[in-house]
Design a protein around this motif. Structure first.
Motif: not given
Length: 290
Positions: A28-31, A49-55
């Motif tokens: 959702q945050a990745a639009n 915790r390191y790369s999940g958001r970027c992925a």
């Protein structure tokens, strides 16, 4: 035989509800704007915790309505081979549901004689493809999808081109999708890599310039230019071989793709030579309009 989710509970959450909520929050945050013309992503494979958001910036582009098969191209961190390898299992398990392997495509690939079999111990020790699976399982929930995991070894330029030629035809089928697994610069003495150009400012800025340079070259789609960049800077991009195979595929396929990087992050900001960090980048490849 099934490959268990061997990194669940350590590299990412093994609780299905909590994992789904976490992935949904990042997506959702990745639009997200699901693109029916998206054919591939490049995404990181570190602990979430390191790369999940970027992925999430890569995976948010996938339209599950149009895809029925996902090829996974991941580097080999523990097992040395000069070839590409296929799993001996028929299903990859995740906390969010099982992903069956497309055994028909596996048989097709095996007939080429260019693939070796991956032992289950090698399969389950490797994290590069597993870290993409929960995202795939979440996005395709309620949709039928099969996976084609391909472990990419330490290939020569000639082998990268040969595998690219061999896999290129699969890009031309719009039901197929490619998930290419790679982290970017691993910087610090523990990685035996401390390239630093002081003119760019602090170390983390120098790393960013180095990575952005590589990302721009990947966006051109030219496998030879990427190879030249790797020879010049020796950047510790662990998925360099999967990326090179993919760039060769785009050269040999009839479908022309446009690669675009959408997000770049670092695990920490290196300011002294004692520090270390890993970089993460997410890209999508869409069918070119022209």
């Amino acid at each position: 035989m099934a490959r268990k989710a061997s990194h669940a509970g350590t590299w990412y959450n093994e609780n299905a509800r909590e994992l789904a909520e976490e992935l949904d929050r990042w997506l959702q945050a990745a639009n997200p704007s699901k693109r029916s013309n998206a054919r591939a992503v490049i995404a990181p494979h570190a602990g979430y915790r390191y790369s999940g958001r970027c992925a999430a910036y890569a995976f948010a582009n996938i339209d599950p309505q149009t895809i029925s098969r996902v090829f996974l191209l991941g580097p080999s961190h523990h097992h040395f081979t000069r070839k590409c390898a296929l799993s001996r299992t028929s299903v990859y398990k995740t906390p969010l549901g099982d992903l069956p392997i497309d055994l028909e495509i596996y048989e097709e690939l095996k007939t080429t004689g260019r693939f070796e079999d991956m032992d289950l111990s090698v399969d389950e020790a490797e994290h590069s493809m597993e870290m993409h699976l929960p995202y795939i399982a979440r996005i395709f929930q309620g949709h039928s999808v099969k996976v084609v995991p391909i472990l990419v070894g330490a290939l020569s330029s000639e082998s990268e081109a040969a595998y690219g030629r061999l896999l290129a035809k699969y890009i031309d089928d719009p039901r197929n999708f490619f998930s290419v697994s790679s982290d970017f610069c691993h910087w610090g003495s523990r990685f035996n890599y401390t390239y630093y150009e002081k003119k760019h400012g602090p170390i983390y800025k120098s790393i960013e310039v180095l990575d952005q340079n590589g990302m721009s070259i990947i966006e051109t789609g030219d496998p030879r230019a990427f190879k030249d960049y790797m020879h010049e800077y020796d950047n510790t991009i662990c998925g360099q071989h999967p990326i090179s195979v993919f760039l060769n595929m785009t050269e040999y396929s009839n479908t022309k793709l446009q690669i675009k990087f959408l997000q770049y992050e670092q695990s920490s900001h290196c300011k002294s030579m004692r520090d270390s960090s890993v970089s993460y980048a997410s890209a999508v490849a869409t069918v070119s309009a022209s």
